[in-house]
Motif scaffolding. Structure first.
Motif, PDB file in Angstrom:
ATOM      1  N   PRO A 177      21.343  38.511 -24.169  1.00 39.24           N
ATOM      2  CA  PRO A 177      21.222  37.168 -23.587  1.00 39.24           C
ATOM      3  C   PRO A 177      20.929  37.267 -22.090  1.00 39.24           C
ATOM      4  N   ARG A 207      17.144  31.888 -17.857  1.00 35.37           N
ATOM      5  CA  ARG A 207      18.547  32.011 -18.266  1.00 35.37           C
ATOM      6  C   ARG A 207      18.748  31.281 -19.590  1.00 35.37           C
ATOM      7  N   GLY A 208      19.470  31.909 -20.492  1.00 36.55           N
ATOM      8  CA  GLY A 208      19.708  31.308 -21.800  1.00 36.55           C
ATOM      9  C   GLY A 208      18.813  31.864 -22.880  1.00 36.55           C
ATOM     10  N   ASP A 209      17.699  32.520 -22.498  1.00 36.53           N
ATOM     11  CA  ASP A 209      16.835  33.147 -23.498  1.00 36.53           C
ATOM     12  C   ASP A 209      17.503  34.410 -24.039  1.00 36.53           C
ATOM     13  N   LYS A 225      27.366  25.748 -26.711  1.00 35.97           N
ATOM     14  CA  LYS A 225      27.213  26.910 -25.831  1.00 35.97           C
ATOM     15  C   LYS A 225      27.120  28.152 -26.701  1.00 35.97           C
ATOM     16  N   THR A 247      24.313  32.644 -23.406  1.00 38.74           N
ATOM     17  CA  THR A 247      24.159  32.063 -22.076  1.00 38.74           C
ATOM     18  C   THR A 247      23.378  30.754 -22.116  1.00 38.74           C
ATOM     19  N   ARG A 248      23.167  30.209 -23.290  1.00 38.27           N
ATOM     20  CA  ARG A 248      22.372  28.991 -23.458  1.00 38.27           C
ATOM     21  C   ARG A 248      23.268  27.825 -23.863  1.00 38.27           C
ATOM     22  N   THR A 249      23.056  26.658 -23.270  1.00 41.89           N
ATOM     23  CA  THR A 249      23.788  25.445 -23.617  1.00 41.89           C
ATOM     24  C   THR A 249      22.793  24.333 -23.916  1.00 41.89           C
ATOM     25  N   VAL A 250      22.891  23.736 -25.120  1.00 44.27           N
ATOM     26  CA  VAL A 250      21.941  22.696 -25.533  1.00 44.27           C
ATOM     27  C   VAL A 250      22.702  21.517 -26.131  1.00 44.27           C
ATOM     28  N   LEU A 282      18.029  27.416 -31.572  1.00 44.44           N
ATOM     29  CA  LEU A 282      18.953  28.459 -31.147  1.00 44.44           C
ATOM     30  C   LEU A 282      18.744  29.710 -32.004  1.00 44.44           C
TER      31      LEU A 282
END
Length: 436
Positions: free
Chosen positions: A231, A300-302, A338, A341-344, A385
């Motif tokens: 991540p 960030r988050g990928d 969460k 490292t990804r929040t959607v 995700l």
């Protein structure tokens, strides 16, 4: 004992303890810390002082882990107490979790990162409701190793048949939950038998002490052959574009062909830096900086994952969950997910079932999860995700639901179905259900 300067770093084992109230769980944790000489002099002095204030002739070692004032006053563990200690052979993180059913959420929190769970039971009571519940939660969280600590053997004259009966009943329960690795040890936490040193009163037992088992059991974590998962936590733009983060699973190597998820763009790993030193490969849980051959739009988050084993990004996530918040989770609720490292943003589209914590069997659904409930839920996320099934990867298969209004943590989720419980396994046994 000091570790030689050139000796390899001792491995780390994260383990949790669980048990019914008054089975001696905190006393066992305290005895382990005391007898392994992991207690500082001032800590022991404080415990001795508190014990004398309660009218006890000897130190109550349970106070080494029952750190909150409310716990000391009630004589029960109500929160997760983390303790760090080490022997010459290994380093440890101990999570002492509560035994009461109303603190299931605390137990889930403490055991979520554990590689081994110690389930304590009183030999006089055997496998009771809480024992089965703790085993079920261990199975739900896919804890790799389970240890049954049969305590208070001194109260049955250290009789082998009493231990064997409890160990066999628990082995049957573990098998019904799909738990493969189980070790049973007879001990007396109060007196220290088979905790750190072998017991002279149980010479019929030829297995390891509790500490010996903790020092030698494989530190599982993610399987060594697990596909790499990286991540991205931070994008470095000076000195050439790089991506910093912590490898959550598997091994990443220079030359690997990787996909950037959820976009699906692909590139090749050209360099890996670990603490500023170039390396040919790095594995979980190392923190590294990765550089790619192509100038891609990575943020960030990928997630970086090998092309041939990358998870397929999805906007529909079906999962098993433990609800942690006093406010219920309902069908139709809008939440934040969460993952890594990804929040959607996401919508709870269905809560099809609750799960019996005494065996993980489905219970009638009522479109909500209350605090401490285990259940099934379906999410519809605003963005795809790259989630693995939790059974394949505890790291990339787990997530949290967050309240978008105040940022509070609502629910812990595990992608995919729960372990299958064998129909009727052990739960109908009247002895297993005997009251405390």
């Amino acid at each position: 004992m000091a570790t030689p300067r050139n000796a390899p770093a001792a491995s780390l084992l994260r383990f949790a303890t669980a048990g019914s109230v008054d089975d001696g769980k905190s006393t066992l944790a305290g005895r382990l810390l005391h007898d392994s000489k992991s207690v500082l002099a001032d800590q022991l002095a404080a415990v001795e002082h508190a014990s004398r204030a309660r009218g006890l002739a000897e130190p109550d070692l349970a106070l080494l882990t029952d750190g909150l004032r409310a716990e000391r006053e009630q004589g029960i563990t109500i929160d997760v107490a983390y303790r760090y200690f080490a022997t010459p052979r290994r380093r440890f993180v101990l999570a002492d979790t509560p035994g009461h059913v109303q603190y299931t959420r605390n137990m889930v929190t403490g055991a979520s990162t554990a590689e081994l769970m110690v389930i304590l039971t009183d030999v006089r009571h055997g496998v009771v409701e809480q024992t089965r519940r703790h085993a079920a939660v261990a199975a739900l969280l896919r804890v790799p190793h389970l240890l049954l600590a049969v305590n208070k053997m001194d109260l049955v004259d250290c009789a082998e048949p009493a231990f064997t009966a409890v160990a066999e009943r628990f082995a049957s329960l573990a098998g019904s939950l799909g738990i493969g690795s189980v070790t049973a040890i007879p001990l007396s936490a109060r007196d220290g038998d088979n905790v750190v040193t072998p017991s002279d009163r149980m010479d019929w037992y030829g297995g390891p002490t509790l500490l010996e088992h903790l020092e030698t059991v494989p530190a599982a974590g993610e399987p060594e052959d697990a596909p790499a998962r990286f991540p991205v936590q931070y994008v470095i733009r000076h000195g050439g574009r790089g991506y910093a983060g912590r490898i959550s699973a598997g091994t990443l190597r220079v030359g690997d062909r990787v996909a950037v998820l959820p976009s699906g763009l692909t590139s090749t790993v050209t360099a890996i830096d670990a603490l500023g030193t170039p390396v040919a490969a790095a594995r979980a849980p190392q923190s590294v900086t990765v550089r790619l051959a192509d100038d891609l739009d990575v943020a960030r988050g990928d997630l970086l994952a090998p092309v041939d084993s990358a998870p397929r990004p999805t906007r529909t996530v079906e999962a098993t969950a433990c609800h942690l918040h006093d406010r219920p989770l309902r069908t139709g609720d809008r939440v934040l997910v969460k993952h890594g490292t990804r929040t959607v943003p996401a919508l709870v589209t269905a809560i099809p079932a609750r799960l019996d914590p005494d065996g993980l069997r489905p219970l009638p659904a009522h479109d909500r999860l209350d605090v401490n409930d285990l259940g099934r839920l379906t999410l519809r996320t605003a963005e795809p995700l790259p989630v693995d099934p939790y059974a394949r990867s505890r790291r990339n298969g787990s997530f949290l639901l967050i309240d978008p209004a105040d940022g509070s943590t609502l629910t812990a989720g595990m992608a995919g179905p729960p372990p299958s419980a064998a129909p009727g396994a052990d739960s109908s046994d009247p002895q297993a259900r005997s009251p405390r």
